[in-house]
Scaffold this motif. Structure first.
Motif, mmCIF file in Angstrom:
data_model
loop_
_atom_site.group_PDB
_atom_site.id
_atom_site.type_symbol
_atom_site.label_atom_id
_atom_site.label_comp_id
_atom_site.label_asym_id
_atom_site.label_seq_id
_atom_site.Cartn_x
_atom_site.Cartn_y
_atom_site.Cartn_z
ATOM 1 N N UNK A 45 0.849 -1.172 0.000
ATOM 2 C CA UNK A 45 0.000 0.000 0.000
ATOM 3 C C UNK A 45 0.895 1.235 0.000
ATOM 4 N N UNK A 46 0.637 2.150 -0.918
ATOM 5 C CA UNK A 46 1.380 3.412 -1.000
ATOM 6 C C UNK A 46 0.512 4.543 -0.469
ATOM 7 N N UNK A 47 1.066 5.328 0.425
ATOM 8 C CA UNK A 47 0.373 6.493 0.952
ATOM 9 C C UNK A 47 1.339 7.664 0.940
ATOM 10 N N UNK A 48 0.873 8.814 0.471
ATOM 11 C CA UNK A 48 1.729 9.995 0.424
ATOM 12 C C UNK A 48 1.232 11.030 1.413
ATOM 13 N N UNK A 49 2.161 11.548 2.198
ATOM 14 C CA UNK A 49 1.887 12.580 3.191
ATOM 15 C C UNK A 49 2.721 13.802 2.825
ATOM 16 N N UNK A 50 2.344 14.952 3.345
ATOM 17 C CA UNK A 50 3.150 16.157 3.176
ATOM 18 C C UNK A 50 3.741 16.519 4.526
ATOM 19 N N UNK A 51 5.058 16.661 4.553
ATOM 20 C CA UNK A 51 5.774 17.005 5.785
ATOM 21 C C UNK A 51 6.362 18.400 5.601
ATOM 22 N N UNK A 52 6.133 19.254 6.578
ATOM 23 C CA UNK A 52 6.644 20.620 6.513
ATOM 24 C C UNK A 52 7.884 20.782 7.385
ATOM 25 N N UNK A 53 8.757 21.701 6.962
ATOM 26 C CA UNK A 53 9.928 22.048 7.763
ATOM 27 C C UNK A 53 11.225 21.378 7.333
ATOM 28 N N UNK A 54 11.161 20.462 6.384
ATOM 29 C CA UNK A 54 12.388 19.787 5.942
ATOM 30 C C UNK A 54 13.153 20.695 4.975
ATOM 31 N N UNK A 55 14.472 20.809 5.195
ATOM 32 C CA UNK A 55 15.274 21.696 4.356
ATOM 33 C C UNK A 55 16.558 21.060 3.821
ATOM 34 N N UNK A 56 16.912 19.866 4.298
ATOM 35 C CA UNK A 56 18.198 19.288 3.908
ATOM 36 C C UNK A 56 18.177 17.766 4.001
ATOM 37 N N UNK A 57 19.281 17.151 3.621
ATOM 38 C CA UNK A 57 19.399 15.692 3.650
ATOM 39 C C UNK A 57 19.262 15.149 5.073
ATOM 40 N N UNK A 58 19.728 15.889 6.061
ATOM 41 C CA UNK A 58 19.573 15.450 7.454
ATOM 42 C C UNK A 58 18.093 15.345 7.807
ATOM 43 N N UNK A 59 17.308 16.296 7.349
ATOM 44 C CA UNK A 59 15.858 16.286 7.586
ATOM 45 C C UNK A 59 15.236 15.025 6.985
ATOM 46 N N UNK A 60 15.607 14.752 5.742
ATOM 47 C CA UNK A 60 15.092 13.578 5.042
ATOM 48 C C UNK A 60 15.447 12.312 5.810
ATOM 49 N N UNK A 61 16.678 12.214 6.265
ATOM 50 C CA UNK A 61 17.131 11.046 7.011
ATOM 51 C C UNK A 61 16.364 10.878 8.322
ATOM 52 N N UNK A 62 16.145 11.972 9.037
ATOM 53 C CA UNK A 62 15.440 11.913 10.315
ATOM 54 C C UNK A 62 14.004 11.420 10.128
ATOM 55 N N UNK A 63 13.314 11.971 9.134
ATOM 56 C CA UNK A 63 11.931 11.574 8.879
ATOM 57 C C UNK A 63 11.871 10.120 8.408
ATOM 58 N N UNK A 64 12.768 9.759 7.512
ATOM 59 C CA UNK A 64 12.810 8.384 6.999
ATOM 60 C C UNK A 64 13.042 7.392 8.123
ATOM 61 N N UNK A 65 14.005 7.669 8.976
ATOM 62 C CA UNK A 65 14.337 6.770 10.082
ATOM 63 C C UNK A 65 13.145 6.553 11.004
ATOM 64 N N UNK A 66 12.458 7.616 11.366
ATOM 65 C CA UNK A 66 11.304 7.490 12.269
ATOM 66 C C UNK A 66 10.158 6.726 11.618
ATOM 67 N N UNK A 67 9.870 7.023 10.361
ATOM 68 C CA UNK A 67 8.757 6.344 9.688
ATOM 69 C C UNK A 67 9.053 4.867 9.447
ATOM 70 N N UNK A 68 10.306 4.528 9.166
ATOM 71 C CA UNK A 68 10.668 3.128 8.936
ATOM 72 C C UNK A 68 10.485 2.276 10.188
ATOM 73 N N UNK A 69 10.413 2.901 11.345
ATOM 74 C CA UNK A 69 10.228 2.163 12.592
ATOM 75 C C UNK A 69 8.775 1.778 12.839
#
Length: 67
Positions: A1-25
């Motif tokens: 199942x694919x679901x797309x959300x919009x996340x605000x406040x991300x500005x860099x690769x570190x942001x992407x990594x932080x969000x990815x890490x939390x969601x993968x859990x």
């Protein structure tokens, strides 16, 4: 199942990594793809995810789920 959300406040690769890490859990999540420019975060999971769980994971990363 694919679901797309919009996340605000991300500005860099570190942001992407932080969000990815939390969601993968989250239970059932097998992949997370982030488009930094648009803030679109596409989550692949084996079932529908509770939006509040997604919101909590994004919040834990330090960002906000739009909507």
């Amino acid at each position: 199942m694919l679901t797309t959300y919009t996340v605000t406040g991300m500005t860099c690769a570190h942001c992407v990594n932080a969000v990815t890490t939390e969601l993968e859990q989250l239970d059932g999540v097998s992949a997370v793809e982030v488009d930094l420019e648009s803030g679109a975060v596409t989550v692949t999971s084996d079932r529908a995810l509770d939006v509040e769980s997604v919101r909590a994971a994004v919040d834990e990363a330090g960002y906000a789920l739009a909507g």
